[in-house]
Design an enzyme around this catalytic site. Sequence first.
Site, PDB file in Angstrom:
ATOM      1  N   GLU A 179     -29.062   3.156  17.350  1.00  0.00           N
ATOM      2  CA  GLU A 179     -30.131   2.892  18.008  1.00  0.00           C
ATOM      3  C   GLU A 179     -31.049   3.378  17.133  1.00  0.00           C
ATOM      4  OE1 GLU A 179     -28.101   2.628  22.576  1.00  0.00           O
ATOM      5  OE2 GLU A 179     -29.333   4.504  21.867  1.00  0.00           O
ATOM      6  N   GLU A 374     -21.809  -1.052  22.550  1.00  0.00           N
ATOM      7  CA  GLU A 374     -21.929  -0.094  23.608  1.00  0.00           C
ATOM      8  C   GLU A 374     -22.367  -0.915  24.744  1.00  0.00           C
ATOM      9  OE1 GLU A 374     -24.444   3.384  23.482  1.00  0.00           O
ATOM     10  OE2 GLU A 374     -24.178   3.808  21.455  1.00  0.00           O
TER      11      GLU A 374
END
Length: 481
Positions: A179, A374
């Site tokens: 991320e 995710e």
Amino acid sequence: MAFPKDFLWGGATAANQFEGGYNEGGRGLANVDLVPHGEDRAAIIAGQQVHLDFDDSHHYPAKEGVDFYHRYKEDIALLGEMGFKTFRISIAWSRIFPQGDENQPNEAGLAFYEDVFKEMHKHGIEPLVTITHFDMPVHLIKKYGGWKNRQVVGFYEKLVRTLFTRYQGLVKYWITFNEINMIMHAPFMGAGLILADSDNPRQDQYTAVHHELVASALATKIAHEIDPNNQVGCMIAAGTYYPASPDPKDVRQAQLDNQGNYFFVDVQSRGAYPNYALKQLEAEGIEIPFAEGDKELLAKHTVDFVSFSYYSSRVSAHPDNLDKYDLTPGNIFPSVINPYLEASEWGWQIDPLGFRITMNDLYDRYQKPLFVVENGLGAKDEVTADGRIIDDYRIDYLQKHIAAMKAAIEEDGIPVMGYTSWGAIDLVSASSGEMAKRYGYIYVDRHNDGSGDFSRHKKKSFDWYKQVIASNGEDLSNQPG
């Protein structure tokens, strides 16, 4: 059949939320070790509160995580029982280079991950490894200031050369940074930045961004040189922004917010800073610290696939219109509340169709294979008197999102490499530091106050996901039990 025969079903974790053993095997101290549970967590994550050592007034859940360090054989056996094809873990940088700037790596740390990868292969599980998942040695923050210092690129290069060499033949799927866009939302966690006393926080953040983008391209180059079979991906926290209304100002704000996320992958996947970002940074007076050869490196060494997390979509409103709307609570990414969606216990808006929309947006933009690394529901799980955990709410969330992914593959023609739901086993929440916010198919007896014996217990979703994998995504039904 919608899903390819070699589709990589699995689950995802991160060393700092899962591994524990923070002071064992020669491991050094990491930034994420020092992020406590409680009211100070948000300010420390944001780099607004200096916190570079443990104290007695905070509880630090990452110290022990859920003790994977000592229980990895038990845990991997459970994942093998579910039929996992892949398991996403991350490397604790300070387990390999305790200070970050040493000349030689820590053999005990290298041996630990080698054992973990071999254990995975024993159960037919392909490792998917995030090189840096909100993780850097504290020494690199104290001495160099984190990722805003160009020298850290060299330390990262040494880390990746070590990893790619040592684990050649054991690992072929790599993600450079978890991320990466979180630098703009959680700069201490994402890049080791302390902004509390900074004269120009935005400059520091974009300097760190540039250094991570260069480091990512460098890692991709080295990975392909050492082993042509290596596949390297970038990763963002994804979730398409919708405009709060048809007001063109809201539509434009949604466009800007989406660009703010895409910017990172634009560089990693397309190989250059996009014009909109160059103009925005110029307008803000921010300088990109290009060094000789950076532009060529970024252009030549783009990623093989685009990976992303998806938990919810988001809604944008122009600042002039914000007072008309309520914002979601409990989320690092602030969003206008979408009245058409339900929300989790932590205020995250549940939007399976938004998952499909996000996948279309990413593939339309980059034309590279996607990897969903995710996706999941954080919820409070209750253990019944007879020891069962009946998490139908989690199964419902995952059913709907996997169905949306199936439609994206089957009806929209999007190539998807795999799906690793977050987190396969209960772990510490990154945003809140809680154990009560559980995601796993496997319950861990560990609680917010640090109590519990770390014992593992299968939830109802364990058998459900086993069925999903065995049917290659064709059977999503929730059987009673």
